[in-house]
Design a protein around this motif. Structure first.
Motif, PDB file in Angstrom:
ATOM      1  N   LEU A 184       0.825  -1.209   0.000  1.00 51.22           N
ATOM      2  CA  LEU A 184       0.000   0.000   0.000  1.00 51.22           C
ATOM      3  C   LEU A 184       0.861   1.263   0.000  1.00 51.22           C
ATOM      4  CD1 LEU A 184      -2.865  -0.989   2.492  1.00 51.22           C
ATOM      5  CD2 LEU A 184      -2.945  -0.910  -0.006  1.00 51.22           C
ATOM      6  N   THR A 185       1.996   1.215   0.714  1.00 53.91           N
ATOM      7  CA  THR A 185       2.904   2.366   0.738  1.00 53.91           C
ATOM      8  C   THR A 185       3.456   2.652  -0.652  1.00 53.91           C
ATOM      9  OG1 THR A 185       3.521   1.923   3.033  1.00 53.91           O
ATOM     10  CG2 THR A 185       5.013   3.302   1.748  1.00 53.91           C
ATOM     11  N   LEU A 186       3.881   1.591  -1.352  1.00 50.56           N
ATOM     12  CA  LEU A 186       4.402   1.760  -2.706  1.00 50.56           C
ATOM     13  C   LEU A 186       3.347   2.347  -3.636  1.00 50.56           C
ATOM     14  CD1 LEU A 186       6.510  -1.494  -3.223  1.00 50.56           C
ATOM     15  CD2 LEU A 186       7.355   0.854  -3.281  1.00 50.56           C
ATOM     16  N   VAL A 187       2.135   1.794  -3.557  1.00 50.71           N
ATOM     17  CA  VAL A 187       1.055   2.287  -4.416  1.00 50.71           C
ATOM     18  C   VAL A 187       0.741   3.742  -4.092  1.00 50.71           C
ATOM     19  CG1 VAL A 187      -1.400   2.019  -4.983  1.00 50.71           C
ATOM     20  CG2 VAL A 187       0.065  -0.003  -4.762  1.00 50.71           C
ATOM     21  N   PHE A 188       0.676   4.057  -2.804  1.00 46.27           N
ATOM     22  CA  PHE A 188       0.347   5.415  -2.382  1.00 46.27           C
ATOM     23  C   PHE A 188       1.403   6.412  -2.851  1.00 46.27           C
ATOM     24  CE2 PHE A 188       0.865   8.803   0.802  1.00 46.27           C
ATOM     25  CZ  PHE A 188      -0.378   9.405   0.725  1.00 46.27           C
ATOM     26  N   VAL A 189       2.677   6.081  -2.637  1.00 47.78           N
ATOM     27  CA  VAL A 189       3.763   6.990  -3.014  1.00 47.78           C
ATOM     28  C   VAL A 189       3.795   7.197  -4.523  1.00 47.78           C
ATOM     29  CG1 VAL A 189       6.265   7.254  -3.079  1.00 47.78           C
ATOM     30  CG2 VAL A 189       5.157   6.506  -0.972  1.00 47.78           C
ATOM     31  N   MET A 190       3.694   6.111  -5.283  1.00 50.55           N
ATOM     32  CA  MET A 190       3.735   6.222  -6.743  1.00 50.55           C
ATOM     33  C   MET A 190       2.558   7.025  -7.270  1.00 50.55           C
ATOM     34  SD  MET A 190       5.007   2.387  -7.822  1.00 50.55           S
ATOM     35  CE  MET A 190       4.731   2.718  -9.559  1.00 50.55           C
ATOM     36  N   ALA A 191       1.375   6.769  -6.696  1.00 50.21           N
ATOM     37  CA  ALA A 191       0.188   7.465  -7.179  1.00 50.21           C
ATOM     38  C   ALA A 191       0.207   8.941  -6.825  1.00 50.21           C
ATOM     39  CB  ALA A 191      -1.069   6.805  -6.610  1.00 50.21           C
ATOM     40  N   VAL A 226       5.093  20.532  -5.337  1.00 45.60           N
ATOM     41  CA  VAL A 226       4.061  21.162  -4.508  1.00 45.60           C
ATOM     42  C   VAL A 226       3.348  20.124  -3.647  1.00 45.60           C
ATOM     43  CG1 VAL A 226       1.829  22.331  -4.589  1.00 45.60           C
ATOM     44  CG2 VAL A 226       3.715  23.154  -6.009  1.00 45.60           C
ATOM     45  N   ILE A 227       2.993  18.983  -4.259  1.00 44.16           N
ATOM     46  CA  ILE A 227       2.296  17.931  -3.510  1.00 44.16           C
ATOM     47  C   ILE A 227       3.194  17.376  -2.413  1.00 44.16           C
ATOM     48  CG2 ILE A 227       1.347  15.594  -3.680  1.00 44.16           C
ATOM     49  CD1 ILE A 227       0.289  16.338  -6.447  1.00 44.16           C
ATOM     50  N   LEU A 228       4.473  17.153  -2.721  1.00 44.86           N
ATOM     51  CA  LEU A 228       5.394  16.614  -1.724  1.00 44.86           C
ATOM     52  C   LEU A 228       5.541  17.562  -0.535  1.00 44.86           C
ATOM     53  CD1 LEU A 228       7.542  14.526  -0.848  1.00 44.86           C
ATOM     54  CD2 LEU A 228       9.220  15.858  -2.151  1.00 44.86           C
ATOM     55  N   ILE A 229       5.780  18.837  -0.818  1.00 45.91           N
ATOM     56  CA  ILE A 229       5.972  19.804   0.268  1.00 45.91           C
ATOM     57  C   ILE A 229       4.687  19.976   1.074  1.00 45.91           C
ATOM     58  CG2 ILE A 229       6.431  22.236   0.761  1.00 45.91           C
ATOM     59  CD1 ILE A 229       8.393  22.241  -1.560  1.00 45.91           C
ATOM     60  N   ALA A 230       3.540  20.042   0.389  1.00 45.26           N
ATOM     61  CA  ALA A 230       2.268  20.196   1.089  1.00 45.26           C
ATOM     62  C   ALA A 230       1.989  18.994   1.984  1.00 45.26           C
ATOM     63  CB  ALA A 230       1.142  20.382   0.075  1.00 45.26           C
ATOM     64  N   TYR A 231       2.230  17.801   1.475  1.00 42.30           N
ATOM     65  CA  TYR A 231       1.976  16.579   2.259  1.00 42.30           C
ATOM     66  C   TYR A 231       2.859  16.540   3.504  1.00 42.30           C
ATOM     67  CZ  TYR A 231       1.955  11.656   3.575  1.00 42.30           C
ATOM     68  OH  TYR A 231       1.871  10.487   4.281  1.00 42.30           O
ATOM     69  N   LEU A 232       4.161  16.786   3.323  1.00 42.85           N
ATOM     70  CA  LEU A 232       5.081  16.726   4.456  1.00 42.85           C
ATOM     71  C   LEU A 232       4.780  17.815   5.482  1.00 42.85           C
ATOM     72  CD1 LEU A 232       8.430  16.038   2.553  1.00 42.85           C
ATOM     73  CD2 LEU A 232       7.021  14.390   3.809  1.00 42.85           C
ATOM     74  N   SER A 233       4.406  18.997   5.008  1.00 42.31           N
ATOM     75  CA  SER A 233       4.103  20.109   5.920  1.00 42.31           C
ATOM     76  C   SER A 233       2.831  19.844   6.717  1.00 42.31           C
ATOM     77  CB  SER A 233       3.966  21.414   5.128  1.00 42.31           C
ATOM     78  OG  SER A 233       5.162  21.724   4.451  1.00 42.31           O
ATOM     79  N   CYS A 279      19.515  11.235   3.012  1.00 39.08           N
ATOM     80  CA  CYS A 279      18.213  11.071   3.655  1.00 39.08           C
ATOM     81  C   CYS A 279      17.174  10.540   2.670  1.00 39.08           C
ATOM     82  CB  CYS A 279      17.769  12.409   4.228  1.00 39.08           C
ATOM     83  SG  CYS A 279      16.102  12.406   4.912  1.00 39.08           S
ATOM     84  N   GLY A 280      16.125   9.882   3.202  1.00 39.49           N
ATOM     85  CA  GLY A 280      15.032   9.423   2.355  1.00 39.49           C
ATOM     86  C   GLY A 280      14.283  10.576   1.710  1.00 39.49           C
ATOM     87  N   THR A 281      14.206  11.705   2.404  1.00 39.58           N
ATOM     88  CA  THR A 281      13.589  12.886   1.810  1.00 39.58           C
ATOM     89  C   THR A 281      14.387  13.343   0.604  1.00 39.58           C
ATOM     90  OG1 THR A 281      12.858  13.562   4.019  1.00 39.58           O
ATOM     91  CG2 THR A 281      12.757  15.217   2.283  1.00 39.58           C
ATOM     92  N   GLU A 282      15.700  13.327   0.733  1.00 39.63           N
ATOM     93  CA  GLU A 282      16.577  13.660  -0.384  1.00 39.63           C
ATOM     94  C   GLU A 282      16.340  12.701  -1.547  1.00 39.63           C
ATOM     95  OE1 GLU A 282      20.021  15.939  -1.868  1.00 39.63           O
ATOM     96  OE2 GLU A 282      18.991  16.121   0.044  1.00 39.63           O
ATOM     97  N   PHE A 283      16.126  11.431  -1.204  1.00 39.34           N
ATOM     98  CA  PHE A 283      15.888  10.418  -2.223  1.00 39.34           C
ATOM     99  C   PHE A 283      14.611  10.736  -3.013  1.00 39.34           C
ATOM    100  CE2 PHE A 283      13.882   6.352  -3.417  1.00 39.34           C
ATOM    101  CZ  PHE A 283      14.858   5.852  -4.269  1.00 39.34           C
ATOM    102  N   LEU A 284      13.555  11.127  -2.312  1.00 38.18           N
ATOM    103  CA  LEU A 284      12.304  11.467  -3.000  1.00 38.18           C
ATOM    104  C   LEU A 284      12.494  12.633  -3.964  1.00 38.18           C
ATOM    105  CD1 LEU A 284       9.598  11.171  -0.180  1.00 38.18           C
ATOM    106  CD2 LEU A 284       9.899   9.676  -2.160  1.00 38.18           C
ATOM    107  N   VAL A 285      13.237  13.642  -3.534  1.00 43.87           N
ATOM    108  CA  VAL A 285      13.471  14.806  -4.391  1.00 43.87           C
ATOM    109  C   VAL A 285      14.278  14.401  -5.621  1.00 43.87           C
ATOM    110  CG1 VAL A 285      14.562  17.077  -4.529  1.00 43.87           C
ATOM    111  CG2 VAL A 285      13.317  16.427  -2.466  1.00 43.87           C
ATOM    112  N   VAL A 286      15.309  13.572  -5.431  1.00 44.88           N
ATOM    113  CA  VAL A 286      16.117  13.119  -6.567  1.00 44.88           C
ATOM    114  C   VAL A 286      15.280  12.273  -7.517  1.00 44.88           C
ATOM    115  CG1 VAL A 286      18.130  11.754  -7.246  1.00 44.88           C
ATOM    116  CG2 VAL A 286      18.264  13.252  -5.262  1.00 44.88           C
TER     117      VAL A 286
END
Length: 398
Positions: A184-191, A226-233, A279-286
């Motif tokens: 579910l995490t993989l599906v959620f992140v990809m989607a 935008v979605i990444l920053i909004a979600y994390l914030s 960091c994993g956050t860095e990984f998402l941005v890359v």
């Protein structure tokens, strides 16, 4: 000085041999480079002076850079960094540290004490072969991180809330729940962070009759960020997530200290930043940045083809992003590497927050047991917060 020499040469009569005997030897090369040399003999010192001046003029930058590299090397000798990279993950009132062959876990339970355990990483023949292949090893590590992280995230939540006793181990149902959580995490992140922005950008530009691949990729990237920053914030507004972000900062500080030869103490950890380039956050941005470039090569696709390409292409993109992240971490003092890592470090201002000393203790405990499980030792003078033993989880899941 060159102009003065030029005027002096024009005003003064030459000797019969037309040499520059009157010209001081140190300035010989300057006059020669400026085109003031006349035919005739030269004093013996001239070639040496010219060579020195040429080195100074044309190799000065190289010499200065070499001196900087020497200074950097001496600094590294004074505070040697470890060649083995450690990573980690914040849990619920705990931290997971990952070494080359083991993980170490430390969790603070309701009575205020710290419990730790270690377990070996998977070491099958297939994993060994995949770990040696660029890109493939990134996919393997990503899957392992999700599996281990999800299982220990659920376990730490149970222990920190008192819903599970310390002596109990994960049941078969718990392991099945972890597997479902990973999927579910993989599906959620990809989607959320890749497919939805891509489809939205495609549909929106088609509705506006804009037929530009560059515009679509640009809008896709903006939406992903935008979605990444909004979600994390928004997630950080939760008290529990805020606390997890603080443990995240403690994890990074402990790894910084170990990599730079510092003792693992509260005071030494507090000297280091809460952001870290691996960091994993860095990984998402890359991943976002790499996906924009990679999927641009496919051209404009209809929405269904976009979804299919992202599903099958994201593992490849993730593996490539992992290699880039390793490279950035290896050459993090390089100005280009710093510039490329800057966006991810900026996003970590959201996902890491200042920890307190008790969180530092948990980070020290987790990293210490992870290092010692691999047969190494932490720097001399490191603190050893009191901790107890958590039931060994490896025995329950093979």
């Amino acid at each position: 000085m060159q102009h003065q020499v030029h005027r002096w040469l024009n005003a003064r009569r030459r000797d019969e041999d037309r040499s520059l005997l009157e010209l001081p030897p140190v300035l010989y090369g300057e006059a020669d480079l400026a085109g003031h040399r006349r035919s005739g003999g030269a004093i013996p010192e001239a070639p040496r002076a010219l060579a020195l001046i040429s080195v100074r003029r044309h190799c000065g930058v190289v010499v200065r850079r070499a001196s900087h590299l020497l200074a950097f090397g001496l600094a590294n000798l004074a505070a040697p960094a470890r060649s083995v990279a450690y990573g980690g993950q914040a849990l619920v009132d705990g931290i997971l540290m990952r070494g080359p062959a083991h993980i170490g876990v430390a969790i603070r339970v309701p009575d205020g004490s710290i419990l730790t355990t270690t377990e070996p990483l998977p070491n099958g023949a297939l994993r060994k072969r995949a770990a040696k292949l660029p890109i493939a090893r990134g996919v393997v590590i990503l899957v392992e991180t999700l599996v281990l992280g999800s299982r220990w995230l659920l376990r730490s939540a149970e222990l920190s809330s008192g819903q599970a006793s310390v002596g109990t181990t994960s049941s078969r149902g718990d392991r099945a729940l972890s597997a479902v959580t990973v999927v579910l995490t993989l599906v959620f992140v990809m989607a959320l962070f890749n497919i939805i922005p891509a489809v939205t950008a495609s549909l929106l530009l088609r509705a506006l009759s804009i037929d530009s691949l560059l515009a679509e990729r640009l809008l896709d990237g903006i939406l992903q960020i935008v979605i990444l920053i909004a979600y994390l914030s928004l997630a950080g507004r939760s008290r529990d997530i805020d606390r997890t972000y603080r443990y995240h900062g403690a994890e990074h500080r402990a790894i910084h200290a170990l990599e730079n030869g510092d003792r693992l103490t509260r005071a030494d950890l507090a000297r280091w930043p809460t952001a870290h380039p691996r960091c994993g956050t860095e990984f998402l941005v890359v991943v976002i940045l790499v996906s924009l470039v990679a999927f641009t090569t496919l051209g404009r696709l209809d929405p269904l083809a976009t979804v299919v390409s992202r599903i099958f292409g994201i593992p490849l993109v993730a593996g490539l992003a992992y290699e880039i992240l390793r490279l950035l971490g290896k050459y993090r003092t390089n100005p280009i590497a710093r510039a490329l890592a800057a966006p991810g470090l900026a996003v970590q201002r959201i996902t890491t927050r200042l920890p307190d000393d008790e969180m530092h203790d948990v980070a020290i405990a987790a990293l210490t047991v992870a290092v010692e499980a691999g047969g190494e030792s932490v720097p001399a003078g490191s603190e050893r917060p009191a901790w107890g033993a958590l039931q060994h989880e490896a025995a329950t899941h093979g």
